[in-house]
Write a protein that holds these residues in place. Sequence first.
Motif, short mmCIF file in Angstrom:
data_model
loop_
_atom_site.label_atom_id
_atom_site.label_comp_id
_atom_site.label_asym_id
_atom_site.label_seq_id
_atom_site.Cartn_x
_atom_site.Cartn_y
_atom_site.Cartn_z
N GLU A 54 3.15 8.30 11.08
CA GLU A 54 1.78 8.81 10.96
C GLU A 54 0.83 7.69 10.53
OE1 GLU A 54 2.00 13.49 9.61
OE2 GLU A 54 2.63 11.98 8.16
N ILE A 67 0.87 -1.19 0.00
CA ILE A 67 0.00 0.00 0.00
C ILE A 67 0.90 1.23 0.00
CG2 ILE A 67 -1.68 1.31 1.36
CD1 ILE A 67 -2.89 -1.33 2.23
N ASN A 68 0.57 2.19 -0.84
CA ASN A 68 1.51 3.30 -1.08
C ASN A 68 1.18 4.62 -0.39
OD1 ASN A 68 3.62 2.32 -2.70
ND2 ASN A 68 2.17 2.08 -4.37
N HIS A 69 0.39 4.62 0.64
CA HIS A 69 0.00 5.85 1.35
C HIS A 69 0.87 7.06 0.95
CE1 HIS A 69 -1.89 3.03 4.17
NE2 HIS A 69 -0.76 2.39 4.17
N VAL A 121 0.01 5.62 13.44
CA VAL A 121 -0.88 6.33 14.37
C VAL A 121 -2.32 6.29 13.84
CG1 VAL A 121 -1.47 8.61 15.31
CG2 VAL A 121 0.90 7.81 15.36
N PHE A 122 -2.48 6.55 12.54
CA PHE A 122 -3.83 6.53 11.96
C PHE A 122 -4.42 5.12 12.03
CE2 PHE A 122 -2.42 10.24 9.12
CZ PHE A 122 -2.93 11.16 9.99
N HIS A 123 -3.61 4.14 11.68
CA HIS A 123 -4.14 2.77 11.66
C HIS A 123 -4.56 2.34 13.07
CE1 HIS A 123 -4.89 -0.60 9.03
NE2 HIS A 123 -4.55 -1.41 10.03
N TYR A 179 0.77 10.34 1.16
CA TYR A 179 0.94 11.63 1.83
C TYR A 179 1.68 11.56 3.16
CZ TYR A 179 -2.75 12.99 -1.42
OH TYR A 179 -3.49 13.23 -2.54
N PHE A 180 1.69 10.38 3.77
CA PHE A 180 2.07 10.32 5.19
C PHE A 180 3.39 9.61 5.45
CE2 PHE A 180 -2.61 10.36 4.94
CZ PHE A 180 -2.80 11.63 5.46
N THR A 181 3.92 9.90 6.64
CA THR A 181 5.16 9.24 7.06
C THR A 181 4.82 7.89 7.70
OG1 THR A 181 5.12 10.16 9.28
CG2 THR A 181 6.21 11.49 7.58
#
Lengths: 263, 305
Positions: free
Chosen positions: B99, B90-92, B102-104, B94-96
């Motif tokens: 991050e 998965i290539n998310h 944290v979101f997951h 925008y995020f580090t």
Amino acid sequence: MTITPSMRPFLTLYYREIRRFLKVIVQTILAPIVSSGLYLLIFGVSLGERINLEGGLSYLAFLIPGLVMMSVLNNSYQNSSSSIVSGKFGGDLEDWKVVPLSPTAILWALSLGGLTRGLIVGLMTFSVGQVFFYVMNQQFLIPEHLGLLFLFLMVGGLSFSMFGISIAFWAKTFDHISGVGSFVILPLIYLGGVFFSLDGLHPYWQLVSKANPLLYFINGVRYSMLGESDVSLAVALSVSCASLVLFYGIALVVIKRGQYVRW
Amino acid sequence: MDVKKSPLKISNLVKRYGSYTAVDNVSFEMKPGEIFGLLGPNGAGKTSIISCIVTLQKPDEGECTIFGQNPMDHPLDAKMHLGYVPQEIINHGYFTVEEILVFHSGFLKTWNNKEKIHYLLNRLGLWEHRNKKVKALSGGMKRRLLIAKALVHDPKLLLLDEPTAGVDIELRNSLWEFVMELKAEGMSVLLTTHYLEEAEQLCDRVGVIQQGKLRKVGPTKDLIEQLTQRQVSLIFRGDCANGIKSKYLVDVEDDTARFLIPQDLGIGELITEVDCEIKNLLDIRISEGSLEDAFVRILGEGRDQ
């Protein structure tokens, strides 16, 4: 209000949406403000001086509410649709499906994310408009009905966020997204009374314009700011709220039935 | 969640894509704390089964239950106990790395989870990369991130869909070591992999799937014992090998007689059966049957059906 654990997935997705558009702030916030500023300068200030409206209303004052609503609608739509499309492309959508995020939570988080961006750009557009208005009139444009203004902006922004969600879930390619933007959203916005009053149109085109739901969003905002508009407040409010309910229903069905697998 | 119930139960699962049946009436059940290997050639239906478990696909027939709950009917509860590592990265954009974790974690109702996130970043060798965006990571690092994401909420069931596809041997080894640690802590793991040698070492039980059908399921050791033979080479002095007779004899070449014997037949029994003179026997070489041998046999039988 106490935040229960069950609200956390929704709040996390909403926060993620805000972080996402702030990561690309030049593209998502600053560029739309620049384009709104140019509209105000060219149409509101330069050409507006030569346009006379009934009741002595300045064209700049007429234009500001329309541009504010246009900013909210455009940016709300773009935020939710681009979030889903980039999620489809990168695989983020799969993440949302395999965690305890309900379709309703996804819908509201994305819609509120879009609305937040829309309101920020709308507020900035209003601020730029105020600067021009002050320079031209040595006074600020004070909204007549602040509560109503906020209500119309909320309803419009949420509706277009939900519309963006529906289109992005339906889309199979980037072409679908840009096609809807160019051939549906743009004409609806430009023909929705941002730049002109219904009074100046041929009766036939007045009829066509009245079939455009955006006319009611835009005139609702215009009434809230100026105290006058092309359609009655009751009609504007009814059509706007009905549109929100319709877009909500469509988006919820699309999210429940949509494909979360990547492109 | 009822922890006494099976971590994962698949009952008569059918998944079709148009007229193509990807999963054809598959049933199996995992035991708590075991590593279960779902093995099969490409396109056998492994990922389709996992997609149905995580609700990315809706089964056409049958059901999956996670600790007794169907994730289609109780998605919010059932998914809380599930960690999923997809096959594809998965290539998310925008995020580090941090991050994303944290979101997951937040998606899984866990806020203020820094301690666990930092543990996973360290344990999976991602600490140095925590402030990088995903696109700046190597393929192996991206895969580590997927594993960290799947574990951020301490799930009871971990689904690993080809987690070592395209990663180097060092990462593979460290990942398997980590998986064994998780198993020791009581986590149940469903694993799909093409590396049968690894599956043999790791999996308590395996299921072999072919053309959407579950051909065989059972304890790894039992399948190997039932479906493979030991290859025994007896090396004789001079030309003594030529006189050898046995029902297990495969061939004789120079001084070596090669036998294929059942897993339960001892070497002593073979030598007795061969009836050779011990003084002429120079050496014995044994090659045990492997999961790969069993796998090939199951697929061969499946093709013949």
